[in-house]
Design a protein around this motif. Structure first.
Motif, PDB file in Angstrom:
ATOM      1  N   HIS A 127       0.834  -1.201   0.000  1.00 47.93           N
ATOM      2  CA  HIS A 127       0.000   0.000   0.000  1.00 47.93           C
ATOM      3  C   HIS A 127       0.874   1.258   0.000  1.00 47.93           C
ATOM      4  O   HIS A 127       2.057   1.211   0.345  1.00 47.93           O
ATOM      5  CB  HIS A 127      -0.899   0.041   1.246  1.00 47.93           C
ATOM      6  CG  HIS A 127      -2.033  -0.929   1.216  1.00 47.93           C
ATOM      7  ND1 HIS A 127      -1.856  -2.290   1.253  1.00 47.93           N
ATOM      8  CD2 HIS A 127      -3.383  -0.724   1.162  1.00 47.93           C
ATOM      9  CE1 HIS A 127      -3.036  -2.896   1.222  1.00 47.93           C
ATOM     10  NE2 HIS A 127      -3.976  -1.966   1.163  1.00 47.93           N
ATOM     11  N   PHE A 128       0.252   2.356  -0.360  1.00 52.51           N
ATOM     12  CA  PHE A 128       0.922   3.660  -0.270  1.00 52.51           C
ATOM     13  C   PHE A 128       1.373   3.897   1.174  1.00 52.51           C
ATOM     14  O   PHE A 128       0.648   3.626   2.122  1.00 52.51           O
ATOM     15  CB  PHE A 128      -0.041   4.770  -0.691  1.00 52.51           C
ATOM     16  CG  PHE A 128       0.510   6.159  -0.500  1.00 52.51           C
ATOM     17  CD1 PHE A 128       1.425   6.682  -1.387  1.00 52.51           C
ATOM     18  CD2 PHE A 128       0.105   6.935   0.577  1.00 52.51           C
ATOM     19  CE1 PHE A 128       1.941   7.962  -1.219  1.00 52.51           C
ATOM     20  CE2 PHE A 128       0.600   8.209   0.760  1.00 52.51           C
ATOM     21  CZ  PHE A 128       1.526   8.723  -0.131  1.00 52.51           C
ATOM     22  N   GLY A 129       2.598   4.425   1.311  1.00 54.70           N
ATOM     23  CA  GLY A 129       3.110   4.769   2.632  1.00 54.70           C
ATOM     24  C   GLY A 129       4.268   3.923   3.098  1.00 54.70           C
ATOM     25  O   GLY A 129       4.733   4.068   4.235  1.00 54.70           O
ATOM     26  N   ASN A 130       4.774   3.034   2.222  1.00 58.29           N
ATOM     27  CA  ASN A 130       5.853   2.129   2.612  1.00 58.29           C
ATOM     28  C   ASN A 130       7.091   2.265   1.731  1.00 58.29           C
ATOM     29  O   ASN A 130       7.903   1.339   1.639  1.00 58.29           O
ATOM     30  CB  ASN A 130       5.342   0.687   2.593  1.00 58.29           C
ATOM     31  CG  ASN A 130       4.257   0.448   3.624  1.00 58.29           C
ATOM     32  OD1 ASN A 130       4.535   0.287   4.804  1.00 58.29           O
ATOM     33  ND2 ASN A 130       2.996   0.437   3.182  1.00 58.29           N
ATOM     34  N   ASP A 131       7.238   3.411   1.072  1.00 54.58           N
ATOM     35  CA  ASP A 131       8.389   3.693   0.216  1.00 54.58           C
ATOM     36  C   ASP A 131       8.550   2.656  -0.896  1.00 54.58           C
ATOM     37  O   ASP A 131       9.643   2.180  -1.188  1.00 54.58           O
ATOM     38  CB  ASP A 131       9.679   3.788   1.044  1.00 54.58           C
ATOM     39  CG  ASP A 131      10.844   4.387   0.242  1.00 54.58           C
ATOM     40  OD1 ASP A 131      10.583   5.041  -0.793  1.00 54.58           O
ATOM     41  OD2 ASP A 131      12.009   4.195   0.658  1.00 54.58           O
ATOM     42  N   ASP A 132       7.429   2.314  -1.498  1.00 51.05           N
ATOM     43  CA  ASP A 132       7.423   1.432  -2.665  1.00 51.05           C
ATOM     44  C   ASP A 132       7.010   2.288  -3.858  1.00 51.05           C
ATOM     45  O   ASP A 132       5.834   2.599  -4.035  1.00 51.05           O
ATOM     46  CB  ASP A 132       6.443   0.286  -2.444  1.00 51.05           C
ATOM     47  CG  ASP A 132       6.456  -0.745  -3.569  1.00 51.05           C
ATOM     48  OD1 ASP A 132       6.704  -0.369  -4.729  1.00 51.05           O
ATOM     49  OD2 ASP A 132       6.191  -1.937  -3.279  1.00 51.05           O
ATOM     50  N   ALA A 133       7.985   2.672  -4.661  1.00 49.16           N
ATOM     51  CA  ALA A 133       7.734   3.639  -5.736  1.00 49.16           C
ATOM     52  C   ALA A 133       6.672   3.150  -6.712  1.00 49.16           C
ATOM     53  O   ALA A 133       5.853   3.936  -7.192  1.00 49.16           O
ATOM     54  CB  ALA A 133       9.032   3.944  -6.481  1.00 49.16           C
ATOM     55  N   GLU A 134       6.660   1.851  -7.015  1.00 49.84           N
ATOM     56  CA  GLU A 134       5.700   1.325  -7.976  1.00 49.84           C
ATOM     57  C   GLU A 134       4.281   1.416  -7.429  1.00 49.84           C
ATOM     58  O   GLU A 134       3.353   1.790  -8.141  1.00 49.84           O
ATOM     59  CB  GLU A 134       6.044  -0.127  -8.319  1.00 49.84           C
ATOM     60  CG  GLU A 134       5.060  -0.800  -9.266  1.00 49.84           C
ATOM     61  CD  GLU A 134       4.897  -0.064 -10.589  1.00 49.84           C
ATOM     62  OE1 GLU A 134       3.793  -0.148 -11.175  1.00 49.84           O
ATOM     63  OE2 GLU A 134       5.853   0.604 -11.036  1.00 49.84           O
ATOM     64  N   VAL A 135       4.105   1.097  -6.149  1.00 50.60           N
ATOM     65  CA  VAL A 135       2.781   1.184  -5.538  1.00 50.60           C
ATOM     66  C   VAL A 135       2.378   2.638  -5.307  1.00 50.60           C
ATOM     67  O   VAL A 135       1.236   3.030  -5.555  1.00 50.60           O
ATOM     68  CB  VAL A 135       2.759   0.400  -4.209  1.00 50.60           C
ATOM     69  CG1 VAL A 135       1.441   0.611  -3.481  1.00 50.60           C
ATOM     70  CG2 VAL A 135       2.991  -1.076  -4.467  1.00 50.60           C
ATOM     71  N   ASP A 136       3.322   3.464  -4.843  1.00 51.33           N
ATOM     72  CA  ASP A 136       3.024   4.882  -4.594  1.00 51.33           C
ATOM     73  C   ASP A 136       2.585   5.590  -5.865  1.00 51.33           C
ATOM     74  O   ASP A 136       1.846   6.582  -5.813  1.00 51.33           O
ATOM     75  CB  ASP A 136       4.257   5.586  -4.026  1.00 51.33           C
ATOM     76  CG  ASP A 136       4.636   5.096  -2.641  1.00 51.33           C
ATOM     77  OD1 ASP A 136       3.807   4.416  -2.002  1.00 51.33           O
ATOM     78  OD2 ASP A 136       5.769   5.382  -2.198  1.00 51.33           O
ATOM     79  N   ARG A 137       3.045   5.082  -7.010  1.00 47.01           N
ATOM     80  CA  ARG A 137       2.753   5.723  -8.298  1.00 47.01           C
ATOM     81  C   ARG A 137       1.248   5.903  -8.512  1.00 47.01           C
ATOM     82  O   ARG A 137       0.820   6.908  -9.094  1.00 47.01           O
ATOM     83  CB  ARG A 137       3.346   4.870  -9.421  1.00 47.01           C
ATOM     84  CG  ARG A 137       3.093   5.383 -10.834  1.00 47.01           C
ATOM     85  CD  ARG A 137       3.804   4.512 -11.842  1.00 47.01           C
ATOM     86  NE  ARG A 137       3.201   3.209 -11.953  1.00 47.01           N
ATOM     87  CZ  ARG A 137       2.230   2.904 -12.822  1.00 47.01           C
ATOM     88  NH1 ARG A 137       1.762   3.837 -13.646  1.00 47.01           N
ATOM     89  NH2 ARG A 137       1.738   1.687 -12.882  1.00 47.01           N
ATOM     90  N   TYR A 138       0.438   4.985  -8.020  1.00 44.98           N
ATOM     91  CA  TYR A 138      -0.994   5.054  -8.252  1.00 44.98           C
ATOM     92  C   TYR A 138      -1.637   6.195  -7.460  1.00 44.98           C
ATOM     93  O   TYR A 138      -2.547   6.863  -7.947  1.00 44.98           O
ATOM     94  CB  TYR A 138      -1.648   3.720  -7.901  1.00 44.98           C
ATOM     95  CG  TYR A 138      -1.217   2.598  -8.806  1.00 44.98           C
ATOM     96  CD1 TYR A 138      -1.838   2.378 -10.031  1.00 44.98           C
ATOM     97  CD2 TYR A 138      -0.164   1.755  -8.443  1.00 44.98           C
ATOM     98  CE1 TYR A 138      -1.437   1.347 -10.868  1.00 44.98           C
ATOM     99  CE2 TYR A 138       0.247   0.724  -9.272  1.00 44.98           C
ATOM    100  CZ  TYR A 138      -0.388   0.530 -10.482  1.00 44.98           C
ATOM    101  OH  TYR A 138       0.018  -0.484 -11.315  1.00 44.98           O
ATOM    102  N   THR A 139      -1.159   6.421  -6.240  1.00 49.68           N
ATOM    103  CA  THR A 139      -1.666   7.554  -5.466  1.00 49.68           C
ATOM    104  C   THR A 139      -1.210   8.859  -6.099  1.00 49.68           C
ATOM    105  O   THR A 139      -1.968   9.844  -6.141  1.00 49.68           O
ATOM    106  CB  THR A 139      -1.193   7.458  -4.005  1.00 49.68           C
ATOM    107  OG1 THR A 139      -1.710   6.255  -3.431  1.00 49.68           O
ATOM    108  CG2 THR A 139      -1.674   8.645  -3.188  1.00 49.68           C
ATOM    109  N   ARG A 203       3.480   0.243   7.297  1.00 49.15           N
ATOM    110  CA  ARG A 203       4.045  -0.723   8.240  1.00 49.15           C
ATOM    111  C   ARG A 203       5.574  -0.734   8.205  1.00 49.15           C
ATOM    112  O   ARG A 203       6.203  -1.640   8.753  1.00 49.15           O
ATOM    113  CB  ARG A 203       3.515  -2.120   7.928  1.00 49.15           C
ATOM    114  CG  ARG A 203       1.990  -2.199   7.977  1.00 49.15           C
ATOM    115  CD  ARG A 203       1.463  -3.506   7.460  1.00 49.15           C
ATOM    116  NE  ARG A 203      -0.002  -3.551   7.482  1.00 49.15           N
ATOM    117  CZ  ARG A 203      -0.728  -4.525   6.973  1.00 49.15           C
ATOM    118  NH1 ARG A 203      -0.143  -5.551   6.382  1.00 49.15           N
ATOM    119  NH2 ARG A 203      -2.049  -4.483   7.038  1.00 49.15           N
ATOM    120  N   SER A 204       6.158   0.266   7.577  1.00 45.10           N
ATOM    121  CA  SER A 204       7.611   0.256   7.384  1.00 45.10           C
ATOM    122  C   SER A 204       8.311   1.404   8.085  1.00 45.10           C
ATOM    123  O   SER A 204       9.484   1.654   7.824  1.00 45.10           O
ATOM    124  CB  SER A 204       7.924   0.291   5.880  1.00 45.10           C
ATOM    125  OG  SER A 204       7.296  -0.776   5.213  1.00 45.10           O
ATOM    126  N   GLY A 205       7.594   2.115   8.941  1.00 42.73           N
ATOM    127  CA  GLY A 205       8.233   3.175   9.702  1.00 42.73           C
ATOM    128  C   GLY A 205       8.018   4.560   9.111  1.00 42.73           C
ATOM    129  O   GLY A 205       7.589   4.726   7.970  1.00 42.73           O
TER     130      GLY A 205
END
Length: 227
Positions: A127-139, A203-205
Motif C-alpha cells: 500500500h501507499f506509505g511504505n516507500d514502494d515507488a511502484e505502488v506509490d505511483r498510483y496515489t 508498516r515500514s516506519g
C-alpha cells in the motif's frame, strides 16, 4: 461513482474518466461561486492569503468584500484509498486477469460478502506509505488527475483554484455514502485521511512513510495535512 459508470480496459481509461468527472464537478461549483448569487463565495483564510502576491505585499487581506481575489478551495479526499484501489485493479484485473472488470465490480457491490479470503489477500498487498515507488505511483496518479482537473477550470479573472490533498472530517462524514472500494475497504468505512496512507497500511516506519509522501505532486497543490 466513476468505477461503476462503465467497463474499463485499463487504469488509463479510469483516470481519464475520473479526471473528467472531477472537472465537471469542480466547474459546476466554480460557476455557482462566480455567479450573481454568490452566497457560496468564500473569503480566504489569513493563511491562504499568504499565497496571493498583493495580499502578501500589503500584509493584509480585505474582509469587507473588496478583496481582489477569491479562492476556490477544492479537497482531494481519500487520495491513498483511490491510489491503493487503482493498484489492486491494475494487478488483479488488468495485469493478472484473475477477474474481469465486471466480476470485480460485482464483488464490490456484494461488499466482499462471500469473498473474505480475497479481501484478506488484498489487505496484505503493498500500500501507499511504505516507500514502494511502484505502488506509490498510483496515489500520485490520483493526485495528478485532481490537479489536472483544477488546471482545466474556466475561471473569471481574480478567481483562483486552490486544490489540496485534504479531508478535514470528510474521511468519516462522507464514508456512509461510499461503497466498498478495490483496496479491501468495506462500504461505509472511513477513507484515507488528508495525505496519510489508508488506516494501518504504513508498516515500514516513519522514514518510509515520508519517502512515499515526497512523491506526491506538491508543486501543483496548495495545502494538505499528514496525521
Amino acid at each position: 461513482n466513476t468505477l461503476h459508470e462503465r467497463e474499463y480496459r485499463s487504469i488509463e481509461e479510469i483516470l481519464s474518466a475520473f479526471r473528467e468527472n472531477l472537472r465537471v464537478f469542480m466547474q459546476d461549483y466554480a460557476d455557482r461561486v462566480m455567479g450573481p448569487d454568490n452566497a457560496e463565495r468564500r473569503r480566504a483564510f489569513f493563511f491562504d492569503s499568504l499565497f496571493l502576491s498583493d495580499s502578501a505585499k500589503n500584509c493584509r487581506y480585505a474582509y469587507d468584500g473588496t478583496a481582489p481575489y477569491h479562492l476556490l478551495n477544492y479537497f482531494h479526499v481519500g487520495a491513498a484509498t483511490i491510489g491503493d484501489s487503482l493498484s489492486v485493479l491494475d494487478r488483479l484485473v488488468f495485469h493478472d486477469k484473475r477477474f474481469t472488470y465486471r466480476e470485480f465490480m460485482s464483488i464490490l457491490d456484494a461488499n466482499y460478502e462471500g469473498y473474505e479470503d480475497l479481501r484478506n489477500e488484498i489487505l496484505g498487498f503493498p500500500h501507499f506509505g511504505n516507500d514502494d515507488a511502484e505502488v506509490d505511483r498510483y496515489t500520485v496518479l490520483s493526485c495528478e488527475a485532481f490537479a489536472d482537473a483544477s488546471d482545466l477550470l474556466l475561471l473569471k479573472p481574480n478567481f483562483i483554484s486552490a486544490p489540496s490533498i485534504y479531508t478535514l472530517e470528510r474521511d468519516n462524514t462522507m464514508a456512509p455514502k461510499i461503497g466498498a472500494t478495490p483496496d479491501g475497504r468495506h462500504s461505509g468505512d472511513p477513507v484515507s485521511e488528508n495525505q496519510s496512507p489508508t488506516y494501518g497500511a504504513d508498516r515500514s516506519g516513519m522514514t518510509a512513510l515520508l519517502c512515499s509522501l515526497s512523491r506526491l505532486p506538491f508543486e501543483r497543490l496548495i495545502a494538505g495535512g499528514l496525521n
